[in-house]
Design an enzyme around this catalytic site. Structure first.
Site, PDB file in Angstrom:
ATOM      1  N   GLU A  31      -0.565  -1.995   5.256  1.00 42.50           N
ATOM      2  CA  GLU A  31       0.335  -1.910   6.411  1.00 42.50           C
ATOM      3  C   GLU A  31       0.250  -0.550   7.079  1.00 42.50           C
ATOM      4  O   GLU A  31       0.427  -0.423   8.288  1.00 42.50           O
ATOM      5  CB  GLU A  31       1.783  -2.185   5.980  1.00 42.50           C
ATOM      6  CG  GLU A  31       2.774  -2.262   7.129  1.00 42.50           C
ATOM      7  CD  GLU A  31       3.243  -0.911   7.653  1.00 42.50           C
ATOM      8  OE1 GLU A  31       3.427  -0.774   8.877  1.00 42.50           O
ATOM      9  OE2 GLU A  31       3.405   0.019   6.836  1.00 42.50           O
ATOM     10  N   ASP A  53       0.813  -1.213   0.000  1.00 44.65           N
ATOM     11  CA  ASP A  53       0.000   0.000   0.000  1.00 44.65           C
ATOM     12  C   ASP A  53       0.853   1.273   0.000  1.00 44.65           C
ATOM     13  O   ASP A  53       2.030   1.264   0.342  1.00 44.65           O
ATOM     14  CB  ASP A  53      -0.956   0.015   1.195  1.00 44.65           C
ATOM     15  CG  ASP A  53      -0.242  -0.180   2.535  1.00 44.65           C
ATOM     16  OD1 ASP A  53       0.766  -0.909   2.581  1.00 44.65           O
ATOM     17  OD2 ASP A  53      -0.691   0.392   3.545  1.00 44.65           O
TER      18      ASP A  53
END
Length: 397
Positions: free
Chosen positions: A140, A82
């Site tokens: 994350e 991400d």
């Protein structure tokens, strides 16, 4: 030639491809829990390699299982995918094409490194000992993160050990750092909205000043750590946002504070959480204000297994030498790799990615963040060599 004998040559051969993958991902970043396009692109690359891919049902995570022809352990390797809500300000041809979204933490390079590892292993299944579980994890950067739900869907089922890398620009390219035990802190975020009674600045005795109350809370919270937490147990309480007032002659009726709690052990974490809320409660009661408090529990501390941290440091010495292998100091940032380490032994490590020549001089989460892409070669080698070191040790026992 053994797998490890082939690895160094492979990392040189795959480097240009890994750079290409990383720069593509850098141009098309996606935020936490929205990695639909990223996940589909990764899955396509993996299927082109001949990998069997399992899609997670509760997020965009991908789990790859590569079974070797030889008996051995099951070893997991993880990368995150991400990006962050930051406008890319770099002047490079691979800068983000998505407004206000960029890979400002190296997750694009983590993913590309793990793709290269997938290709390496799938081409060598006949000489692979045991099973390699490759975890491509979303989210994350934003609690509750993607790790816990991937674990719930079986990412660690049957896994004996896990390793992960963070390419780290504060550490110079060519260096590796980790430590056993507490490595990265737990994180909990909180917010409090104080409701007082506004009024004219000239008649303060008819008001309940939310700014005064908020200021006292900020000052009092400084004693949560200094007078409540064991001084040999690191902890931090920080107020990062203070919002109140609209005019110079109006006493504010409302104040919003937001902060973060960072700790390494569960006892200190519990004390800090309780003391923060109790301090807010008592000060608001003292002044006759009401409040609304919210605690958002985040990730636990990253606690590396001692044997696996020692293994990683030993492997690093063989690759980069003693002079470039460092025993890291604990750091007060959080990582949801912590959830994996609560389930199985393992080690999370920093691989140096900082370089003036490469323009990799900005901190993580900075709008001009970049990294020395050569660090991906070292990340690939560290993860594979740690895994094979473990597999060879198990076989020898």
């Amino acid at each position: 030639m053994t797998i490890l004998q082939q690895l160094e040559r492979y990392t040189e051969e795959v480097f240009d491809q890994a750079v290409s993958w990383r720069r593509y991902l850098h141009q098309y970043p996606e935020l936490s829990f929205h990695e639909k396009r990223t996940s589909a692109w990764i899955e396509q690359r993996l299927e082109e390699m001949g990998c069997s891919v399992t899609r997670c049902q509760h997020n965009y995570g991908l789990i790859v299982t590569i079974k070797g022809d030889l008996a051995g352990p099951t070893i997991a390797l993880r990368a995150d995918m991400d990006a962050l809500p930051i406008q890319d300000e770099k002047s490079v041809d691979y800068a983000s094409n998505v407004p206000n979204v960029m890979h400002a933490c190296g997750h694009d390079a983590h993913t590309s490194s793990l793709l290269a590892i997938a290709q390496f292993y799938v081409q060598r299944k006949h000489e692979l000992k045991g099973e390699r579980r490759l975890i491509f994890q979303p989210a994350e950067e934003l609690a509750p993160g993607g790790a816990a739900s991937m674990i719930a869907e079986g990412a660690l089922s049957g896994v004996d050990v896990i390793y992960g890398v963070h390419l780290w620009t504060p550490l110079a390219y060519g260096k590796v750092a980790t430590k056993s035990g507490n490595f990265m802190s737990a994180v909990d975020d909180f917010s409090v909205e104080i409701q007082g009674l506004g009024g004219h600045g000239g008649v303060p005795h008819h008001t309940i000043d939310a700014i005064v109350i908020g200021s006292q809370i900020v000052q009092s919270l400084q004693t949560v750590v200094s007078r409540n937490i064991d001084p040999i147990s690191p902890a931090v309480v920080t107020i990062g946002t203070f919002q109140a007032g609209q005019a110079n002659n109006v006493i504010a009726e409302r104040c919003l504070l937001k902060g973060t709690i960072r700790t390494f052990d569960e006892r200190s974490r519990e004390i800090a959480q309780n003391k923060v809320e109790k301090t807010i409660q008592k000060l608001c009661e003292l002044h006759g204000a009401t409040y609304r408090y919210e605690l958002k529990k985040g990730y636990p501390a990253v606690v590396n297994d001692q044997a696996e941290a020692n293994r990683v440091l030993e492997v690093a010495r063989t690759i980069v030498g003693d002079e470039n292998t460092e025993e890291a100091a604990p750091i007060m940032i959080a990582e949801d790799f912590a959830f994996y380490l609560k389930e199985v032994p393992g080690c999370f490590m920093f691989v140096g990615a900082g370089s003036e020549a490469a323009g990799a001089v900005y901190a993580h989460h900075h709008p001009r963040f970049d990294l020395d892409e050569r660090s991906m070669k070292l990340a690939i080698r560290m993860l594979v060599e740690a895994a094979e070191h473990y597999a060879n040790q198990v076989q020898a026992q």
